[in-house]
Design an enzyme around this catalytic site. Structure first.
Site, PDB file in Angstrom:
ATOM      1  CD  GLU A   1      50.870  25.841  37.095  1.00  0.00           C
ATOM      2  OE1 GLU A   1      51.545  25.180  36.445  1.00  0.00           O
ATOM      3  OE2 GLU A   1      50.852  25.927  38.537  1.00  0.00           O
TER       4      GLU A   1
ATOM      5  CD  GLU B   1      38.588  50.346  40.630  1.00  0.00           C
ATOM      6  OE1 GLU B   1      39.125  49.631  39.695  1.00  0.00           O
ATOM      7  OE2 GLU B   1      38.169  51.383  40.523  1.00  0.00           O
TER       8      GLU B   1
ATOM      9  CB  CYS C   1      45.640  59.057  37.231  1.00  0.00           C
ATOM     10  SG  CYS C   1      46.431  57.412  37.563  1.00  0.00           S
TER      11      CYS C   1
ATOM     12  CB  CYS D   1      44.673  55.349  39.104  1.00  0.00           C
ATOM     13  SG  CYS D   1      44.087  55.876  37.733  1.00  0.00           S
TER      14      CYS D   1
ATOM     15  CE  LYS E   1      41.191  52.328  41.478  1.00  0.00           C
ATOM     16  NZ  LYS E   1      41.076  52.359  40.047  1.00  0.00           N
TER      17      LYS E   1
ATOM     18  CE1 TYR F   1      38.597  49.651  34.276  1.00  0.00           C
ATOM     19  CE2 TYR F   1      36.607  50.118  33.308  1.00  0.00           C
ATOM     20  CZ  TYR F   1      38.041  49.734  33.284  1.00  0.00           C
ATOM     21  OH  TYR F   1      38.465  49.329  32.220  1.00  0.00           O
TER      22      TYR F   1
ATOM     23  CG  HIS G   1      53.788  23.947  39.461  1.00  0.00           C
ATOM     24  ND1 HIS G   1      52.275  23.926  39.625  1.00  0.00           N
ATOM     25  CD2 HIS G   1      54.139  23.224  40.272  1.00  0.00           C
ATOM     26  CE1 HIS G   1      51.956  23.023  40.261  1.00  0.00           C
ATOM     27  NE2 HIS G   1      53.004  22.488  40.870  1.00  0.00           N
TER      28      HIS G   1
END
Length: 449
Positions: free
Chosen positions: A439, A180, A42, A47, A50, A176, A434
């Protein structure tokens, strides 16, 4: 018997480091073995690097959208080598932090490859270390399909370290990593061919998410070659000649395989000790991360259960809590958020519609597709997709899915709601923030027919 350690961990990635530090905080003597740099996949090969590259290329979207907001930006260009150098400097910093964290926790670092000798002994080079308990956290490693010329291709490991960009790159895969990196290289200016077997990308995700992202990738200029595989790679001058299963040929500067990762268990001595493994080499464990050999535990990607960094960390910490803090803990992985940092981004938590139906649920499905406010002025046509999967009898929200900007950040909040068992009525009673995309998750009223 006197052991060298109370707990000895093999593998200093996110899970191994987290579990070792947590265990050491309760007093046991803890050691950790690592044959490469401390930090693991990672932090060093996945992760983090990347995401740093994604931050870098995301500026391309800002530049493209700028004119609609009145900006004139001339002469902007990407210095890829400079971006990679900045990424490497950050990884060096994180590597140092991980070493410091282990040292401060009192965890003894052991450099080399750890191989099991028996249930309480690990060989590292010429040395042997004994421990009352052993935790295996060696993660996973990219796999290569058996294709002629596969040695001419790279994996995600090498893709992160490219010092220059090819004009064209062929990526084989649709998970993934494939989507990516397709987004990274396309935004950086490369022509990208994405070759994959199925009709849509991201097998295993909700079908509507897959369809929406596939359409969005094509709209961003990625050449999608679905229903095909790579059957061979050969050198042609400085280029790579890529032959596909339909007989077509692509000449590209680089070929990348993103066809999956396998548990990193080869050469650990598992068979000799009696640790049972599965068909993919994964270490078989129970809900308490216990292997078939008493006293040996395994956590993270090496078990091939739910291959996400936070899950590996949670599993390793649960082992430490159970063994050394009189706090029995098992990680329940039924509600785990995940994100795909494709362009656009995907965020998901809970069950897909297909998985919920397979589990026997009767469902209410709510979806929405809309053009984000930012895109109305920038002129970008890309739309955001959101979906709620709801159990009809109880109205409990079983899954939430999103494709669009900030998906990961939004889904993390919804993961709390799903973990708490929130119902659709509770979503409906929640006041929306908002103006925001988030939302929309609390304003969906019309069930899909």
């Amino acid at each position: 018997m006197a052991y060298d350690f109370d707990l000895l961990t093999i593998g200093a990635g996110s899970g191994g480091v987290a579990g070792s530090r947590r265990a050491a905080s309760y007093g046991p003597r803890v050691g950790i073995i690592e044959e490469a740099r401390i930090g693991g996949t990672c932090v060093l090969r996945g992760c983090v690097p990347k995401k740093l590259l994604i931050y870098g290329v995301d500026i391309a979207d800002t530049l493209a959208d700028a004119a609609g907001f009145g900006w004139s930006i001339d002469g902007a260009h990407l210095d890829w080598a400079k971006l990679v150098a900045a990424k490497d400097a950050e990884l060096d910093r994180l590597h140092g932090i991980y070493i410091s964290m282990l040292d401060k926790a009192g965890v003894k670092r052991i450099e080399g490859r750890g191989v099991l000798v028996d249930a309480h002994t690990v060989q590292v080079g010429e040395q042997r270390f004994t421990a009352e308990r052993i935790m295996i956290a060696t993660g996973g490693w990219p796999t290569l399909p058996d294709v002629p010329g596969k040695e001419l291709a790279i994996t995600s490991n090498e893709a992160l370290d490219l010092k220059s960009l090819p004009e064209r790159i062929v990526i084989f895969g649709a998970g993934y990593i494939a989507v990516e990196f397709a987004g990274i290289f396309r935004a950086a200016g490369c022509a990208v061919d994405l070759v994959f077997r199925g009709e849509h990308v991201l097998r295993g995700f909700d079908a509507e998410v897959r369809a929406h992202l596939t359409e969005s990738l094509a709209a961003r200029g990625i050449n999608l070659l679905s229903g095909r595989t790579i059957t061979g790679i050969a050198e042609e001058g400085a280029a790579r000649r890529v032959t596909l299963s339909d007989g077509s040929v692509i000449l590209a500067g680089q070929v990348m395989f993103a066809t999956g990762r396998a548990p990193n268990t080869k050469g650990l001595g598992l068979e000799a000790v009696g640790v049972e493994t599965g068909s993919h080499g994964e270490i078989l464990v129970d809900n308490w991360s216990r292997t078939s050999v008493p006293g040996i535990y395994a956590v993270g990607d090496v078990t091939n259960r739910f291959n996400l960094t936070p899950v590996a960390i949670a599993e390793a910490r649960a082992v430490a809590e159970t063994l050394y803090n009189d706090n029995p803990m098992s990680v329940f992985e039924n509600v785990v958020p995940s994100a795909v940092f494709s362009r656009p981004e995907v965020g998901t938590v809970g069950l897909s519609e297909e998985a919920a139906l397979a589990a026997g649920h009767t469902l209410d499905i709510y979806t929405t597709r809309f053009r984000p406010m930012k895109n109305t002025i920038s002129g970008r046509g890309e739309r955001t997709f959101m979906k709620l999967v709801v159990d009809q009898p109880t109205q409990r929200v079983l899954g939430a899915h999103m494709v669009g900007p900030d998906s990961a950040e939004i889904i993390q909040g919804l993961a709390v709601a799903l973990t708490c068992g929130a119902t659709k009525q509770q979503f409906d009673r929640t006041i929306g923030l908002h103006p925001s995309a988030s939302e929309e998750f609390v304003t969906m009223r019309d069930k899909r027919a």
